[in-house]
Design an enzyme around this catalytic site. Sequence first.
Site, PDB file in Angstrom:
ATOM      1  N   ASP A  44       0.835  -1.209   0.000  1.00 24.90           N
ATOM      2  CA  ASP A  44       0.000   0.000   0.000  1.00 24.90           C
ATOM      3  C   ASP A  44       0.870   1.259   0.000  1.00 24.90           C
ATOM      4  OD1 ASP A  44       0.803  -0.183   2.634  1.00 24.90           O
ATOM      5  OD2 ASP A  44      -1.220  -0.102   3.499  1.00 24.90           O
ATOM      6  N   SER A  45       2.212   1.080   0.008  1.00 20.81           N
ATOM      7  CA  SER A  45       3.112   2.216  -0.218  1.00 20.81           C
ATOM      8  C   SER A  45       2.824   2.835  -1.590  1.00 20.81           C
ATOM      9  CB  SER A  45       4.583   1.781  -0.138  1.00 20.81           C
ATOM     10  OG  SER A  45       4.841   0.734  -1.060  1.00 20.81           O
ATOM     11  N   ASP A  83      -1.203  -5.998  -0.266  1.00 22.31           N
ATOM     12  CA  ASP A  83      -1.580  -5.427   1.027  1.00 22.31           C
ATOM     13  C   ASP A  83      -3.084  -5.218   1.093  1.00 22.31           C
ATOM     14  OD1 ASP A  83       0.555  -5.038   2.762  1.00 22.31           O
ATOM     15  OD2 ASP A  83       1.171  -3.178   1.803  1.00 22.31           O
ATOM     16  N   LYS A 113      -1.345  -9.370   2.651  1.00 26.75           N
ATOM     17  CA  LYS A 113      -0.553  -8.954   3.812  1.00 26.75           C
ATOM     18  C   LYS A 113      -1.405  -8.054   4.699  1.00 26.75           C
ATOM     19  CE  LYS A 113       3.142  -6.015   3.531  1.00 26.75           C
ATOM     20  NZ  LYS A 113       2.756  -4.822   4.327  1.00 26.75           N
ATOM     21  N   GLU A 115      -1.230  -5.766   8.536  1.00 26.88           N
ATOM     22  CA  GLU A 115      -0.315  -5.195   9.526  1.00 26.88           C
ATOM     23  C   GLU A 115      -0.801  -5.476  10.943  1.00 26.88           C
ATOM     24  OE1 GLU A 115       0.463  -1.033   8.837  1.00 26.88           O
ATOM     25  OE2 GLU A 115       1.192  -1.397   6.801  1.00 26.88           O
ATOM     26  N   GLU A 182       9.647  -4.606   9.943  1.00 24.20           N
ATOM     27  CA  GLU A 182      10.013  -3.274   9.439  1.00 24.20           C
ATOM     28  C   GLU A 182      10.604  -2.415  10.546  1.00 24.20           C
ATOM     29  OE1 GLU A 182       7.198  -1.294   6.882  1.00 24.20           O
ATOM     30  OE2 GLU A 182       8.357   0.579   6.917  1.00 24.20           O
TER      31      GLU A 182
HETATM   32  O1  KIV Z   1       3.604  -1.106   1.504  1.00 25.75           O
HETATM   33  C1  KIV Z   1       4.745  -1.575   1.361  1.00 25.75           C
HETATM   34  O2  KIV Z   1       5.437  -1.328   0.358  1.00 25.75           O
HETATM   35  C2  KIV Z   1       5.254  -2.425   2.423  1.00 25.75           C
HETATM   36  C3  KIV Z   1       6.718  -2.773   2.408  1.00 25.75           C
HETATM   37  C4  KIV Z   1       7.521  -1.596   2.786  1.00 25.75           C
HETATM   38  C5  KIV Z   1       7.011  -3.951   3.270  1.00 25.75           C
HETATM   39  O3  KIV Z   1       4.525  -2.819   3.287  1.00 25.75           O
END
Ligand code: KIV
Length: 261
Positions: A44-45, A83, A113, A115, A182
């Site tokens: 989600d970055s 994510d 994924k 969190e 992280e």
């Molecule tokens: O959102 C993302 O890119 C991430 C990575 C930094 C692990 O969660």
Amino acid sequence: MPITPQQLIDWKHQHRPIVVLTAWDYAIANLVDEAGVDVILVGDSLAMVALGHSTTLPITLDEMIHHTKAVCRGADKALVVADLPFLSYQESIPQAIHSAGRMLKETGVQAVKLEGGHPRMVETVARLVEIGIPVLGHVGLTPQSVHQLGYRQQGKTADTAERILQEAIALTEAGIFALVLEHIPADLAATITQRLSIPTIGIGAGAGCDGQVLVTADLLGLSKKTPPFAKTYLNLRSEINGAIEQFSADVREKRFPEDKL
Ligand code: KIV
């Protein structure tokens, strides 16, 4: 046949390091897959690197699904993981099942994924795994909690280090196939890696993890700002600027198009 979650677990026991990079569209996924990475994370970055938001919080499940579909079209060999965005899984277990289910059904992605490692999240993970959805965990600095944690290193005190270790163990018992660590101290990441039967994937967590992940925009030098633990292998921003300036000059000086074209 794409790489599977079970292969990553096998590789941990064979001491074969795992390479993970992010992707947010077809073109980047295609490049990353062709280069032979093991896992492509639709992180989600992308809310920040591809959509210009200042945190990961605003991105919606529909937007993540849209980008994940494009990434899946660009990936043949890598395991693709997406994510689940902020507030698409934290409300309740049924909400998490609905969001993860949509992600798998609509995009073709193989895993999701989530969190966090507090007891409620552990229950959610256990339920997703029970119905056949592979889950990648993520503890330490969790960017969806930025307004609580900031972007500071986590696990620096004995208490917080112990909490992160216990979260890692509980998530593993709930059935995650791998865990992102992280921005935590390297010695804590190494301890967690030794304790778990599943692989750890580090970002800003030292060399003692079973694999490493970077945001591809940071690696390529596309991001305006990179975290201190990222490594930039190429300055694509200045290469692209140079090419655009050259094209602009050619148009303004009437050197492009050339007569014969
Ligand atoms: O959102 C993302 O890119 C991430 C990575 C930094 C692990 O969660």
